[in-house]
Scaffold this motif. Structure first.
Motif: not given
Length: 321
Positions: A135-137, A270-273, A296-298, A303-304
Motif C-alpha cells: 500500500l506504500l507507493y 498496475g498502470s494499465t487503464t 494498483h497496489t494489488r 487506478q495508478r
C-alpha cells in the motif's frame, strides 16, 4: 511460620511483559489490516467488468470490444478501434507541468479524462521515479515525475526524444506513426513506449528480458499501414480467475490476430487503464467509467497515478429515427 519474600522476587513478579504485549498488539494490527484488505479486495472484485464477449460502438469512429479467454489461462482483453479520419476525432497527450525540477505531475487516467473533457483515455509512457510496496507507493496524484522518452502535447515538447524509447507521433491531421526516431517537427501529439513489438505485420524478435516473459497487465497502441487506423489493446492481469496477464510473446500473437501493421508497448502492470466518459445527472457533469480492471497496489479497479496519458475527443453516435 511465614517466610518473608524478598523485594527482588516481588519486583520480578510485578514486572509487566512489555515486549510480549507490544508483539501481540502488532500482530493484532497486522491481522486487522489483512482482514480489512480482504474485505476491500472482495468488494472491488464485484465492481469489475464482467467476463463477457462484448462489441459496441462508443462514439463516432470508436468501437470497443471485450474478449474473455480461458486459455492458456483466464484473460480479459480489451480492444478499442479508432478511425482517426472520422468526423470529430481529436487526440490529446497529457500536457507537461514543470514542478520541482520534474517535467509533469502524476494523475490517474480518470482525472485526466475529466480535466480535459475527453471521451476516452488510456495510460501512457513509462516514467520515474516510481516505487510500490504493497500500500506504500510513489507517485501519488499531484506529485512530480519525469517521462521516459519523447512527449509532445499540442505541439509543445516537454520531454525530449531518447534513443531506445520509440514514439507514437500524431500529425496535425491525426495521421499516426510509430517510429524509432524523433517525431517530425510539425507533430501535434506524441508519447513514447518501451519497444516496438510488431513491425510491418510481423512479430519482432525480442531481446532476452526477464520482464517480457512475466505475466503482466499490458497496454499497447498499434496502427495500420496508412496511419489512419489506431488500435488500443489492453490485457488485464494479476487477478486470479479473472485475468492473469500475458507475456510479450503472447501479446504479440494477440496483435497478429488483429492484423495490426506496427505496435508499440506502453507502460503496463498496475498502470494499465482504459476509461470512457459517461454523463452524470447534471448535463455538464462528466463521469469516468473504467472499461477494464486496473490493479494498483494489488487492489482491483484502483487506478495508478501516472505521468502521462493518451486521450481522444469524439462525437456522440447518431441515433437514427
Amino acid at each position: 511460620m511465614a517466610v518473608e519474600k524478598s523485594s527482588t522476587s516481588m519486583s520480578k513478579r510485578r514486572k509487566f511483559p512489555w515486549t510480549r504485549s507490544l508483539s501481540a498488539i502488532a500482530l493484532s494490527l497486522v491481522l486487522l489490516s489483512l482482514g480489512l484488505y480482504g474485505v476491500f479486495y472482495g468488494v472491488s472484485c464485484l465492481s469489475r467488468p464482467p467476463r463477457t464477449d462484448v462489441q459496441q460502438p462508443l462514439f463516432q469512429g470508436i468501437v470497443y470490444r471485450r474478449i474473455p479467454r480461458s486459455t492458456p489461462r483466464p484473460l480479459t482483453i480489451h480492444v478499442v478501434t479508432i478511425d482517426l479520419k472520422a468526423p470529430g476525432i481529436g487526440v490529446l497527450v497529457t500536457p507537461g507541468k514543470p514542478t520541482q525540477g520534474k517535467e509533469t505531475v502524476a494523475q490517474t487516467t480518470s482525472d485526466f479524462l475529466r480535466e480535459f473533457n475527453l471521451q476516452l483515455a488510456i495510460n501512457g509512457s513509462f516514467f520515474y521515479p516510481f516505487q510500490e510496496q504493497w500500500l506504500l507507493y510513489y507517485p501519488h496524484s499531484g506529485e512530480p515525475v519525469n517521462v521516459l522518452g519523447q512527449a509532445i502535447s499540442n505541439g509543445v515538447t516537454y520531454s525530449a526524444f531518447e534513443r531506445g524509447w520509440p514514439v507514437l507521433c500524431f500529425s496535425q491531421d491525426n495521421r499516426a506513426q510509430i517510429s524509432m526516431a524523433s517525431c517530425p517537427a510539425d507533430t501535434a501529439q506524441a508519447l513514447a513506449g518501451g519497444e516496438i513489438i510488431i513491425e510491418r505485420g510481423n512479430l519482432v524478435v525480442m531481446k532476452d528480458n526477464r520482464d517480457q516473459k512475466k505475466l503482466f497487465p499490458r497496454t499497447v497502441v498499434a496502427t495500420d499501414e496508412s496511419g489512419e487506423k489506431l488500435w488500443l489493446i489492453l490485457v488485464d492481469g494479476r487477478q486470479r480467475f479473472y485475468s492473469e496477464g500475458v507475456s510479450i510473446i503472447e501479446l504479440q500473437n494477440i496483435l497478429a490476430e488483429l492484423g495490426v501493421y506496427r505496435a508499440l508497448n506502453l507502460d503496463g502492470g498496475g498502470s494499465t487503464t482504459l476509461v470512457v466518459a459517461r454523463r452524470g445527472e447534471k448535463p455538464s457533469e462528466v463521469l469516468a467509467a473504467s472499461l477494464n480492471s486496473p490493479i494498483h497496489t494489488r487492489i482491483p479497479m484502483r487506478q495508478r497515478p501516472v505521468a502521462n496519458h493518451l486521450g481522444f475527443y469524439a462525437r456522440p453516435i447518431r441515433i437514427k429515427n
